[in-house]
Motif scaffolding. Structure first.
Motif, PDB file in Angstrom:
ATOM      1  N   CYS A 120       0.919  -1.201  -0.142  1.00 21.04           N
ATOM      2  CA  CYS A 120       0.065   0.142   0.128  1.00 21.04           C
ATOM      3  C   CYS A 120       1.043   1.319   0.053  1.00 21.04           C
ATOM      4  O   CYS A 120       1.646   1.420   0.809  1.00 21.04           O
TER       5      CYS A 120
ATOM      6  N   LEU B  87      -0.222   4.445   0.366  1.00 20.90           N
ATOM      7  CA  LEU B  87      -0.850   5.574   1.158  1.00 20.90           C
ATOM      8  C   LEU B  87      -0.057   6.260   2.255  1.00 20.90           C
ATOM      9  O   LEU B  87       0.009   7.377   2.442  1.00 20.90           O
ATOM     10  N   CYS B  88       0.539   5.413   3.243  1.00 20.29           N
ATOM     11  CA  CYS B  88       1.159   5.794   4.237  1.00 20.29           C
ATOM     12  C   CYS B  88       2.465   5.244   4.673  1.00 20.29           C
ATOM     13  O   CYS B  88       2.763   4.203   3.765  1.00 20.29           O
TER      14      CYS B  88
ATOM     15  N   ALA C 111       3.308   3.054   6.763  1.00 22.09           N
ATOM     16  CA  ALA C 111       3.047   1.574   7.262  1.00 22.09           C
ATOM     17  C   ALA C 111       3.568   0.724   6.142  1.00 22.09           C
ATOM     18  O   ALA C 111       4.245  -0.322   6.401  1.00 22.09           O
ATOM     19  N   GLY C 112       3.526   0.948   4.871  1.00 28.05           N
ATOM     20  CA  GLY C 112       3.744   0.188   3.836  1.00 28.05           C
ATOM     21  C   GLY C 112       3.091  -1.330   3.754  1.00 28.05           C
ATOM     22  O   GLY C 112       3.738  -2.309   3.796  1.00 28.05           O
ATOM     23  N   CYS C 113       1.951  -1.220   4.379  1.00 25.40           N
ATOM     24  CA  CYS C 113       1.231  -2.815   4.286  1.00 25.40           C
ATOM     25  C   CYS C 113       1.068  -3.402   3.126  1.00 25.40           C
ATOM     26  O   CYS C 113       0.657  -2.978   2.051  1.00 25.40           O
TER      27      CYS C 113
ATOM     28  N   PHE D 230      -2.291  -7.411   8.163  1.00 19.64           N
ATOM     29  CA  PHE D 230      -2.817  -5.916   8.973  1.00 19.64           C
ATOM     30  C   PHE D 230      -3.094  -4.907   7.677  1.00 19.64           C
ATOM     31  O   PHE D 230      -2.388  -4.574   6.490  1.00 19.64           O
ATOM     32  N   ILE D 231      -4.083  -4.265   7.638  1.00 19.83           N
ATOM     33  CA  ILE D 231      -4.530  -3.113   6.965  1.00 19.83           C
ATOM     34  C   ILE D 231      -5.440  -2.420   7.419  1.00 19.83           C
ATOM     35  O   ILE D 231      -6.130  -2.510   8.464  1.00 19.83           O
ATOM     36  N   CYS D 232      -5.256  -0.997   7.142  1.00 25.11           N
ATOM     37  CA  CYS D 232      -6.383  -0.040   7.740  1.00 25.11           C
ATOM     38  C   CYS D 232      -7.449   0.391   6.666  1.00 25.11           C
ATOM     39  O   CYS D 232      -7.302  -0.092   5.540  1.00 25.11           O
TER      40      CYS D 232
ATOM     41  N   LYS E  63      -8.258   2.844   5.014  1.00 21.44           N
ATOM     42  CA  LYS E  63      -7.441   3.617   3.831  1.00 21.44           C
ATOM     43  C   LYS E  63      -7.073   2.585   2.716  1.00 21.44           C
ATOM     44  O   LYS E  63      -7.298   2.765   1.447  1.00 21.44           O
TER      45      LYS E  63
ATOM     46  N   ASN F  64      -0.746   5.356  11.877  1.00 18.85           N
ATOM     47  CA  ASN F  64       0.010   4.014  11.722  1.00 18.85           C
ATOM     48  C   ASN F  64       1.630   4.464  11.639  1.00 18.85           C
ATOM     49  O   ASN F  64       2.250   3.517  10.980  1.00 18.85           O
TER      50      ASN F  64
END
Ligand code: SF4
Length: 777
Positions: free
Chosen positions: A28, A30-31, A33-35, A65-67, A69, A199
């Motif tokens: 990911c 977007l932020c 954390a790089g999930c 894990f994922i949020c 977004k 995150n």
């Protein structure tokens, strides 16, 4: 490991009726954390659509894990407001055009403007998403070189710059930032950060909340220092509701308390490389817990207990983020975090504050200790206010005055890349006005937003699902040494350029090569230059090798993968083009779509150091010298009646994801949080309107009365204030909110880093009869 949220879009009416189904894995973007994401794609080639996004259980770092977004990349890709073709502004209205026409307009206007007014007539702003974008990270540099202007601005000076400046002075590079060893620490102090919402930042750790819970589960403790009782504070063992902007005082007093208790113990692993510890302890001696109690709003006994608990812990770390950096003493605060980690013996040891070993290489892995040049600022100064350059850029807070207030030397053209400074930088209305009077503006952005509405030409890059990805920047601050490369999930449309091509071509056109130039024209030379530099570098694993041999191994396909392959192969775990079989390379990552884990963080002293002395320059004179300014400000800090701070929300990503319905639906969250005591004193009611006034602006916001904030502090989230004329963000416009940066004072900055004060803004708040908007003063 729990999965926070899955996005299952299989019930959507536009699901393709036929075609095959495949699964793609990607990080990911977007932020920080790089999930890892597992993405289900269905349909025939050319008409594929994403039907489900969920956490990748096999990802070596995020483990599923994922949020919320991360699951909206599909909605972002499908957003009808996302730009697919360039826009050109004619008679005040943006019209869609073909790429050739957009390039022709830029080729006609930009080089001519530079020829007439010089390179310094062009300003550049790089937004926060650039840091999460492989193309931007690798190709913004060539754009900047082609433009040749020193008038560079970025989101760094409304964010993390102080942390990087402090690291550069003390350890030798701007990316020598110690991160808390989350997975092994026994005692974590979090200052001015809310990783349950963000995150994590400057600490790449997917499922940061789960890692915090694990600290407590193994018998450790988490303490949060924050004016707000954030979700992170609620989940912690202790919350210390500090007054905004006074973190440096707390940290200084902790050192003094430790010194008074005879607990200054940097440890034998650090002491041989430590310079000036006694000087620093002596310089901090005036800051006792008792002397800072009133300014910080914390009891002296609580400060002493915090210091003792950290010193007594088997391992511990202090982690500070946006609340510590976007203040008037951001750099000094960041330095003091390092000082406390050092004096408690927690620097560079397991469970303490450690340094990542970036797999793709970094200034902390190249070259040798004792060879660094002294870090300094001020290689140039702004015209309007004589503010110094910091790390190659000027403060974002100076952007408007460099356009409007610099007379004949004012900026006449701006290029913005993936940013929305009208919402995210101080005194927003001043900048909004300045941008409207430019001679020419180009934006590289997926949206027609509050900033890009001023652009003459908007060049839209592909969606996040159409790009490849590797977190070149943020994996430098990861809590494990990991690497993960993602190929694009969906193809580009016919004729659609990739983002690196847009940035390269924009640079080439600025350099006068004309609209017909191929984007790849400079790529081969750029890569060859990198290879040549590496074979000439005695510390490189390919030192002395043949340049043509390396170029042949890299292949002739232009673009980010080739550059990334070179970085991986010459990095600390690299395959080194055959010299280290099985080492890091692009092909290794392509074979491992869930990522490759190169292990936990390991001590890196003294090799990490790049200071001129080869030592930890803890007593750098710039940092020690700033303590006089800090001390002199204490009387003012003690008497500030009402201060504004920001706040994060799990479903926001600064300003740019408010057009995703699933992320903004529900209760309005752009509210002014006020403590019940302040609400009663000011005559404010929950849900009622309030007028908030600072030195530079006034906004009207809806009040939320809550005891989750300390008295004397109010909070507005940033990134709101949508619905401006000329924008095309239909969902965001319906939940516009108010722009907190209308209140941020462009003159209030940390002078050591040029970073804006966004937390701890003095404000007045009164009840108002209606909520109408925002204005400059
Ligand atoms: S935490 Fe960050 S990286 Fe992970 S899914 Fe959410 S937005 Fe993406």
């Amino acid at each position: 490991m729990t999965t926070e949220h899955d996005a299952d879009a299989t019930d959507e009416p536009n699901e393709p009726a036929g075609g095959s189904t495949r699964t793609a894995f990607r990080t990911c973007p977007l932020c920080e954390a790089g999930c890892g994401l597992e993405i289900t794609v269905k349909g025939a080639p050319g008409s594929e659509t994403v039907t489900r996004i969920r956490g990748d259980q096999a990802d070596v770092f995020s483990h599923g894990f994922i949020c919320p977004k991360g699951s909206t990349l599909k909605q972002l890709h499908d957003d009808p407001d996302r730009l697919r073709k360039p826009l050109v502004k004619r008679n005040g209205v943006h019209e869609e055009v073909e790429w050739d026409e957009a390039w022709a307009i830029i080729a006609d206007r930009l080089p001519a403007l530079m020829a007439e007014h010089g390179r310094e007539a062009v300003g550049v702003y790089l937004g926060n998403p650039s840091a999460h974008n492989l193309s931007a990270l690798l190709y913004n540099r060539s754009l900047l070189q082609a433009l040749g202007t020193r008038r560079r601005f970025s989101a760094s000076t409304v964010d993390q710059m102080p942390r990087q400046v402090a690291a550069a002075y003390v350890f030798g590079t701007a990316v020598s930032v110690p991160v808390p060893d989350l997975d092994h620490t026994d005692f974590l102090i979090i200052i001015g950060a809310n990783p349950y919402a963000s995150n994590g930042s400057l600490c790449t750790a997917p499922d940061f909340p789960g890692r915090l819970q694990a600290i407590r589960a193994r018998g450790g403790a988490v303490v949060v220092v924050d004016p707000r009782r954030s979700k992170t504070a609620e989940e912690a063992d202790r919350w210390l509701p500090i007054r905004p902007g006074t973190d440096a005082l707390l940290l200084a007093a902790m050192v003094t308390a430790l010194a008074q208790d005879g607990l200054i113990q940097p440890g034998e692993h650090v002491a041989p490389y430590l310079q000036g510890l006694d000087d620093v302890v002596a310089a901090l001696a005036p800051f006792t817990p008792e002397s800072v109690a009133q300014a910080t709003g914390l009891a002296a006994a609580d400060i002493r207990a915090l210091a003792r608990d950290l010193a007594a812990a088997r391992s511990g770390s202090i982690y500070g983020r946006i609340g510590t950096t976007t203040t008037e003493y951001g750099t000094t605060t960041s330095w003091l975090i390092d000082v406390v980690n050092v004096v408690t013996g927690n620097l560079d040891r397991r469970g303490g504050a450690m340094f990542t070993m970036p797999v793709a290489g970094a200034p902390t892995t190249r070259g040798k200790s004792r060879t660094g040049k002294a870090f300094s600022i001020g290689r140039g100064h702004t015209v309007a206010r004589d503010l110094p350059e910091v790390m190659g850029e000027y403060p974002a807070a100076a952007m408007a005055e460099e356009i409007d207030g610099a007379g004949d030397r004012g900026i006449k053209a701006m290029i913005t890349v993936a940013g929305n400074p009208v919402l995210s930088t101080p005194n927003s209305l001043q900048l909004d006005d300045a941008l409207s009077r430019l001679d020419f503006m180009v934006s590289v952005d997926i949206y027609l937003n509050e900033t890009t509405r001023h652009a003459d030409v908007i060049l839209p890059p592909p969606s996040q699902l159409q790009r490849d990805h590797y977190d070149v920047a943020l994996l430098q601050f990861a809590v494990r040494n990991v690497a993960n490369y993602s190929e694009p999930v969906l193809p580009l449309a016919d004729g659609q350029p990739d983002e690196w091509e847009i940035l390269s071509k924009l640079g080439l056109i600025a350099a006068g090569f004309g609209a017909g130039i191929e984007a790849s024209a400079a790529d081969e030379a750029g890569v060859r230059s990198m290879v040549q530099g590496s074979v000439n570098d005695p510390s490189s694993p390919i030192h002395g090798r043949d340049v043509d041999e390396i170029m042949h191994a890299l292949g002739d396909t232009a673009g980010p993968p080739r550059m990334l392959d070179f970085m991986l192969q010459t990095g600390p775990f690299g395959a080194a083009f055959g010299a280290n079989p099985g080492g890091a390379s692009l092909s290794l990552l392509l074979d491992n779509p869930h990522g490759v884990d190169f292990g936990a963080l390991e001590p890196r002293l003294p090799d990490i150091l790049r200071t001129p002395s080869g030592m930890i320059e803890l007593n750098h004179p710039v940092l020690v010298g700033d303590l006089d300014r800090l001390r002199a400000a204490m009387p003012v800090m003690e008497t500030q009646p009402l201060l504004l701070v920001g706040r994060r929300h799990l479903r926001s990503n600064n300003s740019w994801m408010h057009n995703i319905e699933v992320l903004v639906k529900g209760k309005a969250r752009c509210t002014l949080q006020v403590h019940p005591d302040d609400a009663a004193r000011l005559g404010l009611t929950d849900g009622g309107p309030a007028q908030v006034t600072s030195r530079v602006g006034v906004v009207e916001a809806t009040v939320e009365v809550t005891d989750a904030i300390r008295p004397g502090v109010v909070s507005l989230p940033h990134g709101w204030g949508h619905g401006q004329p000329g924008t095309r963000l239909r969902v965001a416009a319906e939940r516009a909110g108010v722009n907190s940066n209308v209140l941020a004072d462009h003159e209030a900055i940390d002078p050591l880093s040029g970073t804006s004060v966004l937390n701890g803004i003095p404000v007045d708040v009164v009840a108002s009869s209606s909520v109408v908007g925002a204005a400059a003063l």
